[in-house]
Write a protein that holds these residues in place. Sequence first.
Motif, PDB file in Angstrom:
ATOM      1  N   CYS A 136       0.859  -1.185   0.000  1.00  0.00           N
ATOM      2  CA  CYS A 136       0.000   0.000   0.000  1.00  0.00           C
ATOM      3  C   CYS A 136       0.896   1.235   0.000  1.00  0.00           C
ATOM      4  O   CYS A 136       1.740   1.398   0.880  1.00  0.00           O
ATOM      5  CB  CYS A 136      -0.855  -0.017   1.266  1.00  0.00           C
ATOM      6  SG  CYS A 136      -1.793   1.497   1.528  1.00  0.00           S
TER       7      CYS A 136
ATOM      8  N   LEU B 223      -6.685   5.774   4.573  1.00  0.00           N
ATOM      9  CA  LEU B 223      -6.250   4.524   5.196  1.00  0.00           C
ATOM     10  C   LEU B 223      -7.211   4.170   6.334  1.00  0.00           C
ATOM     11  O   LEU B 223      -7.605   5.047   7.119  1.00  0.00           O
ATOM     12  CB  LEU B 223      -4.836   4.686   5.766  1.00  0.00           C
ATOM     13  CG  LEU B 223      -4.224   3.409   6.337  1.00  0.00           C
ATOM     14  CD1 LEU B 223      -3.783   2.467   5.207  1.00  0.00           C
ATOM     15  CD2 LEU B 223      -3.011   3.723   7.230  1.00  0.00           C
TER      16      LEU B 223
ATOM     17  N   GLU C  68      -9.036  -1.596   8.516  1.00  0.00           N
ATOM     18  CA  GLU C  68      -9.226  -2.815   7.693  1.00  0.00           C
ATOM     19  C   GLU C  68      -8.080  -2.995   6.692  1.00  0.00           C
ATOM     20  O   GLU C  68      -7.781  -4.115   6.266  1.00  0.00           O
ATOM     21  CB  GLU C  68     -10.545  -2.754   6.891  1.00  0.00           C
ATOM     22  CG  GLU C  68     -11.810  -2.753   7.742  1.00  0.00           C
ATOM     23  CD  GLU C  68     -12.043  -1.429   8.446  1.00  0.00           C
ATOM     24  OE1 GLU C  68     -12.058  -0.392   7.755  1.00  0.00           O
ATOM     25  OE2 GLU C  68     -12.175  -1.429   9.687  1.00  0.00           O
ATOM     26  N   ASP C  69      -7.437  -1.893   6.310  1.00  0.00           N
ATOM     27  CA  ASP C  69      -6.307  -2.023   5.377  1.00  0.00           C
ATOM     28  C   ASP C  69      -5.161  -2.824   5.989  1.00  0.00           C
ATOM     29  O   ASP C  69      -4.326  -3.370   5.277  1.00  0.00           O
ATOM     30  CB  ASP C  69      -5.809  -0.637   4.937  1.00  0.00           C
ATOM     31  CG  ASP C  69      -6.794   0.036   3.999  1.00  0.00           C
ATOM     32  OD1 ASP C  69      -7.345  -0.650   3.116  1.00  0.00           O
ATOM     33  OD2 ASP C  69      -7.023   1.252   4.153  1.00  0.00           O
TER      34      ASP C  69
ATOM     35  N   THR D 105      -5.639  -6.150   4.651  1.00  0.00           N
ATOM     36  CA  THR D 105      -5.438  -6.286   3.198  1.00  0.00           C
ATOM     37  C   THR D 105      -3.965  -6.231   2.811  1.00  0.00           C
ATOM     38  O   THR D 105      -3.531  -6.927   1.895  1.00  0.00           O
ATOM     39  CB  THR D 105      -6.184  -5.137   2.470  1.00  0.00           C
ATOM     40  OG1 THR D 105      -7.500  -5.057   3.010  1.00  0.00           O
ATOM     41  CG2 THR D 105      -6.232  -5.341   0.973  1.00  0.00           C
TER      42      THR D 105
ATOM     43  N   GLU E 116      -1.364   0.295  -5.067  1.00  0.00           N
ATOM     44  CA  GLU E 116      -2.630   0.814  -4.553  1.00  0.00           C
ATOM     45  C   GLU E 116      -2.328   1.905  -3.507  1.00  0.00           C
ATOM     46  O   GLU E 116      -1.462   1.710  -2.653  1.00  0.00           O
ATOM     47  CB  GLU E 116      -3.365  -0.377  -3.932  1.00  0.00           C
ATOM     48  CG  GLU E 116      -4.615  -0.037  -3.219  1.00  0.00           C
ATOM     49  CD  GLU E 116      -5.863  -0.545  -3.949  1.00  0.00           C
ATOM     50  OE1 GLU E 116      -5.764  -1.431  -4.813  1.00  0.00           O
ATOM     51  OE2 GLU E 116      -6.930  -0.020  -3.605  1.00  0.00           O
TER      52      GLU E 116
ATOM     53  N   ARG F  69      -3.344   4.964  -0.509  1.00  0.00           N
ATOM     54  CA  ARG F  69      -4.239   5.413   0.566  1.00  0.00           C
ATOM     55  C   ARG F  69      -3.721   6.742   1.090  1.00  0.00           C
ATOM     56  O   ARG F  69      -2.506   6.950   1.192  1.00  0.00           O
ATOM     57  CB  ARG F  69      -4.258   4.424   1.741  1.00  0.00           C
ATOM     58  CG  ARG F  69      -4.879   3.077   1.413  1.00  0.00           C
ATOM     59  CD  ARG F  69      -6.395   3.150   1.293  1.00  0.00           C
ATOM     60  NE  ARG F  69      -6.957   1.829   1.127  1.00  0.00           N
ATOM     61  CZ  ARG F  69      -7.139   1.197  -0.033  1.00  0.00           C
ATOM     62  NH1 ARG F  69      -6.790   1.797  -1.150  1.00  0.00           N
ATOM     63  NH2 ARG F  69      -7.674   0.000  -0.070  1.00  0.00           N
TER      64      ARG F  69
ATOM     65  N   ALA G 109      -3.047   0.908  10.941  1.00  0.00           N
ATOM     66  CA  ALA G 109      -3.007  -0.461  10.391  1.00  0.00           C
ATOM     67  C   ALA G 109      -2.642  -1.505  11.434  1.00  0.00           C
ATOM     68  O   ALA G 109      -3.122  -2.636  11.377  1.00  0.00           O
ATOM     69  CB  ALA G 109      -2.017  -0.517   9.222  1.00  0.00           C
TER      70      ALA G 109
END
Length: 205
Positions: free
Chosen positions: A77, A87, A90-91, A94, A122, A124, A144
């Motif tokens: 990310c 962000l 839940e990231d 992932t 990707e 954020r 995170a």
Amino acid sequence: MAGKTYIVEHLDDELGPWSELEYVTIAKESHEAGAKFCLSSVPSSLVLPEALKAVPGFTVDGRSVETLYAEDKSRVCLLDPSATKELSPEDGETFDVFLFGGILGDDPPRDRTSELRKKGFEGRRLGPKQMTTDTAVRVTRLVAQEKIPLDDIQYVDYPELRINKNESTEMPFRYVKGKNGQSIMPEGMIELIKKDSEKGFGDLF
Ligand code: SAM
């Protein structure tokens, strides 16, 4: 998801004292939080400061992140001030790798993070305000790893630092608020800012 890795892709030609203090802080905090920290894209000609090499767990790689994660792009990310999604905790489920631009902040921001954005990771955002790289890593870890939503973190925006009895300077960044109500900055940073401000800030951020 276990074990996070924070990667700062070093994008400046040099690694000056401001970056050194930021990177040492990121390395120490990552280690204390049980995460890995890697400084990537470091040319072999660049002499790394001893204080940085001495931090337990610190790793350095001459390769760029696109090479390191060529087969595994979806794990990464990019923290990107221009991303459309913020962000979220839940990231942390992932992604297990969080990528940052190793760039000193500038005012107005020059969007050098675009050098990483075009590699196709990707992205954020961490809210609308520019943070220093160590702050961006700190906030990412809180969200995170510690699962604190971005909006529940307490910040200090554009703090004013007193240089001497006649002068003060405003830092054009968002910081995390510490327990004492002051912005969290790398150890030694205030002294460095005071020293450099005597020379005039110019391009120093
Ligand atoms: N002015 C800079 C630029 O040219 O893009 C911003 C550099 S900032 C000091 C260093 C890094 O911290 C960025 O590359 C990005 O990874 C991260 N960062 C800082 N503020 C952020 C924000 N609000 N949202 C997402 N990432 C941020």
